[in-house]
Motif scaffolding. Structure first.
Motif, PDB file in Angstrom:
ATOM      1  N   UNK A 118       0.891  -1.168   0.000  1.00  0.00           N
ATOM      2  CA  UNK A 118       0.000   0.000   0.000  1.00  0.00           C
ATOM      3  C   UNK A 118       0.920   1.207   0.000  1.00  0.00           C
ATOM      4  N   UNK A 119       0.807   2.029  -1.024  1.00  0.00           N
ATOM      5  CA  UNK A 119       1.652   3.202  -1.191  1.00  0.00           C
ATOM      6  C   UNK A 119       0.762   4.438  -1.210  1.00  0.00           C
ATOM      7  N   UNK A 120       1.187   5.464  -0.494  1.00  0.00           N
ATOM      8  CA  UNK A 120       0.505   6.749  -0.585  1.00  0.00           C
ATOM      9  C   UNK A 120       1.521   7.795  -1.012  1.00  0.00           C
ATOM     10  N   UNK A 121       1.084   8.685  -1.868  1.00  0.00           N
ATOM     11  CA  UNK A 121       1.951   9.734  -2.399  1.00  0.00           C
ATOM     12  C   UNK A 121       1.267  11.081  -2.185  1.00  0.00           C
ATOM     13  N   UNK A 122       1.932  11.919  -1.398  1.00  0.00           N
ATOM     14  CA  UNK A 122       1.469  13.291  -1.191  1.00  0.00           C
ATOM     15  C   UNK A 122       0.081  13.426  -0.630  1.00  0.00           C
ATOM     16  N   UNK A 123      -0.401  12.424   0.075  1.00  0.00           N
ATOM     17  CA  UNK A 123      -1.781  12.433   0.576  1.00  0.00           C
ATOM     18  C   UNK A 123      -2.789  12.701  -0.536  1.00  0.00           C
ATOM     19  N   UNK A 124      -2.411  12.367  -1.771  1.00  0.00           N
ATOM     20  CA  UNK A 124      -3.291  12.527  -2.928  1.00  0.00           C
ATOM     21  C   UNK A 124      -3.570  11.215  -3.633  1.00  0.00           C
ATOM     22  N   UNK A 125      -2.554  10.366  -3.687  1.00  0.00           N
ATOM     23  CA  UNK A 125      -2.640   9.148  -4.482  1.00  0.00           C
ATOM     24  C   UNK A 125      -2.473   7.918  -3.593  1.00  0.00           C
ATOM     25  N   UNK A 126      -3.410   6.989  -3.734  1.00  0.00           N
ATOM     26  CA  UNK A 126      -3.367   5.711  -3.034  1.00  0.00           C
ATOM     27  C   UNK A 126      -3.133   4.619  -4.071  1.00  0.00           C
ATOM     28  N   UNK A 127      -2.152   3.765  -3.815  1.00  0.00           N
ATOM     29  CA  UNK A 127      -1.817   2.671  -4.736  1.00  0.00           C
ATOM     30  C   UNK A 127      -1.800   1.366  -3.949  1.00  0.00           C
ATOM     31  N   UNK A 128      -2.509   0.358  -4.465  1.00  0.00           N
ATOM     32  CA  UNK A 128      -2.388  -1.002  -3.959  1.00  0.00           C
ATOM     33  C   UNK A 128      -1.653  -1.801  -5.031  1.00  0.00           C
ATOM     34  N   UNK A 129      -0.683  -2.588  -4.627  1.00  0.00           N
ATOM     35  CA  UNK A 129       0.037  -3.480  -5.542  1.00  0.00           C
ATOM     36  C   UNK A 129      -0.226  -4.902  -5.066  1.00  0.00           C
ATOM     37  N   UNK A 130      -0.759  -5.707  -5.978  1.00  0.00           N
ATOM     38  CA  UNK A 130      -1.209  -7.046  -5.619  1.00  0.00           C
ATOM     39  C   UNK A 130      -0.775  -8.036  -6.689  1.00  0.00           C
ATOM     40  N   UNK A 131      -0.219  -9.150  -6.281  1.00  0.00           N
ATOM     41  CA  UNK A 131       0.168 -10.207  -7.226  1.00  0.00           C
ATOM     42  C   UNK A 131      -1.028 -11.118  -7.474  1.00  0.00           C
ATOM     43  N   UNK A 132      -1.213 -11.480  -8.729  1.00  0.00           N
ATOM     44  CA  UNK A 132      -2.340 -12.332  -9.124  1.00  0.00           C
ATOM     45  C   UNK A 132      -1.791 -13.483  -9.967  1.00  0.00           C
ATOM     46  N   UNK A 133      -2.363 -14.662  -9.810  1.00  0.00           N
ATOM     47  CA  UNK A 133      -1.822 -15.824 -10.504  1.00  0.00           C
ATOM     48  C   UNK A 133      -2.714 -16.367 -11.607  1.00  0.00           C
ATOM     49  N   UNK A 134      -4.029 -16.311 -11.431  1.00  0.00           N
ATOM     50  CA  UNK A 134      -4.919 -16.911 -12.425  1.00  0.00           C
ATOM     51  C   UNK A 134      -6.085 -15.988 -12.747  1.00  0.00           C
ATOM     52  N   UNK A 135      -6.628 -16.095 -13.957  1.00  0.00           N
ATOM     53  CA  UNK A 135      -7.804 -15.297 -14.302  1.00  0.00           C
ATOM     54  C   UNK A 135      -8.999 -15.595 -13.400  1.00  0.00           C
ATOM     55  N   UNK A 136      -9.122 -16.854 -12.945  1.00  0.00           N
ATOM     56  CA  UNK A 136     -10.248 -17.212 -12.076  1.00  0.00           C
ATOM     57  C   UNK A 136     -10.231 -16.432 -10.773  1.00  0.00           C
ATOM     58  N   UNK A 137      -9.052 -16.174 -10.228  1.00  0.00           N
ATOM     59  CA  UNK A 137      -8.980 -15.437  -8.970  1.00  0.00           C
ATOM     60  C   UNK A 137      -9.387 -13.971  -9.140  1.00  0.00           C
ATOM     61  N   UNK A 138      -9.312 -13.468 -10.362  1.00  0.00           N
ATOM     62  CA  UNK A 138      -9.705 -12.076 -10.620  1.00  0.00           C
ATOM     63  C   UNK A 138     -11.190 -11.835 -10.383  1.00  0.00           C
ATOM     64  N   UNK A 139     -12.007 -12.809 -10.692  1.00  0.00           N
ATOM     65  CA  UNK A 139     -13.462 -12.615 -10.639  1.00  0.00           C
ATOM     66  C   UNK A 139     -13.958 -12.185  -9.274  1.00  0.00           C
ATOM     67  N   UNK A 140     -13.399 -12.762  -8.233  1.00  0.00           N
ATOM     68  CA  UNK A 140     -13.798 -12.372  -6.881  1.00  0.00           C
ATOM     69  C   UNK A 140     -12.924 -11.252  -6.326  1.00  0.00           C
ATOM     70  N   UNK A 141     -11.665 -11.325  -6.651  1.00  0.00           N
ATOM     71  CA  UNK A 141     -10.695 -10.422  -6.036  1.00  0.00           C
ATOM     72  C   UNK A 141     -10.740  -8.995  -6.579  1.00  0.00           C
ATOM     73  N   UNK A 142     -10.833  -8.828  -7.882  1.00  0.00           N
ATOM     74  CA  UNK A 142     -10.779  -7.481  -8.469  1.00  0.00           C
ATOM     75  C   UNK A 142     -11.904  -6.585  -7.952  1.00  0.00           C
ATOM     76  N   UNK A 143     -13.166  -7.022  -7.954  1.00  0.00           N
ATOM     77  CA  UNK A 143     -14.215  -6.143  -7.405  1.00  0.00           C
ATOM     78  C   UNK A 143     -13.996  -5.820  -5.930  1.00  0.00           C
ATOM     79  N   UNK A 144     -13.506  -6.798  -5.175  1.00  0.00           N
ATOM     80  CA  UNK A 144     -13.271  -6.579  -3.751  1.00  0.00           C
ATOM     81  C   UNK A 144     -12.151  -5.563  -3.536  1.00  0.00           C
ATOM     82  N   UNK A 145     -11.038  -5.716  -4.260  1.00  0.00           N
ATOM     83  CA  UNK A 145      -9.929  -4.772  -4.132  1.00  0.00           C
ATOM     84  C   UNK A 145     -10.332  -3.368  -4.570  1.00  0.00           C
ATOM     85  N   UNK A 146     -11.095  -3.264  -5.649  1.00  0.00           N
ATOM     86  CA  UNK A 146     -11.551  -1.953  -6.122  1.00  0.00           C
ATOM     87  C   UNK A 146     -12.434  -1.284  -5.069  1.00  0.00           C
TER      88      UNK A 146
END
Length: 131
Positions: free
Chosen positions: A43-71
């Motif tokens: 979790x990176x924050x820049x200038x109290x303006x920008x929030x960045x999450x960096x997450x490793x993903x392995x399969x397209x199937x894991x995206x279906x549940x994970x991407x909406x939750x992370x967003x």
């Protein structure tokens, strides 16, 4: 230890952040943050303006549940903390094959124009800060 120069380079050159120079004077990085039962590697924050999450993903199937939750988690943190933007970075070995699925899922989400998705090769993700 936080490598602020590396984070600044990553934000500007890899993610395309156009923030003014003074924003990069305040950078924080946390690793292995637990949010809503999801472990976020960076979790990176820049200038109290920008929030960045960096997450490793392995399969397209894991995206279906994970991407909406992370967003959703990122949007809530952005809004509650007063950040301007949230960038979700998904890193994968097979990023090209995940890109289409990820973008389709992301485009179907209810979100605003200040939430961005980046799907990158794992090799482009440096170690931003210590675990």
């Amino acid at each position: 230890m936080i490598d602020k120069d590396m984070i600044k380079f990553f934000a500007q050159n890899t993610l395309g952040c156009g923030c003014p120079e003074e924003v990069f004077q305040h950078i924080t990085c946390e690793s292995n943050i637990l949010r809503d039962s999801v472990n976020i590697p960076y979790k990176i924050t820049i200038g109290n303006r920008l929030l960045i999450y960096v997450f490793a993903i392995d399969t397209p199937d894991s995206l279906k549940d994970l991407l909406p939750k992370l967003a959703d988690i990122g949007k809530r943190e952005r809004d509650n903390s007063g950040f301007n933007r949230f960038r979700l970075v998904l890193a994968a070995d097979n990023h090209d094959s995940l890109r289409q699925t990820g973008e389709q899922l992301f485009n179907a989400l209810e979100k605003d124009e200040k939430i961005h998705l980046h799907i990158l090769p794992k090799t482009s993700i440096p170690k931003f800060c210590d675990a």
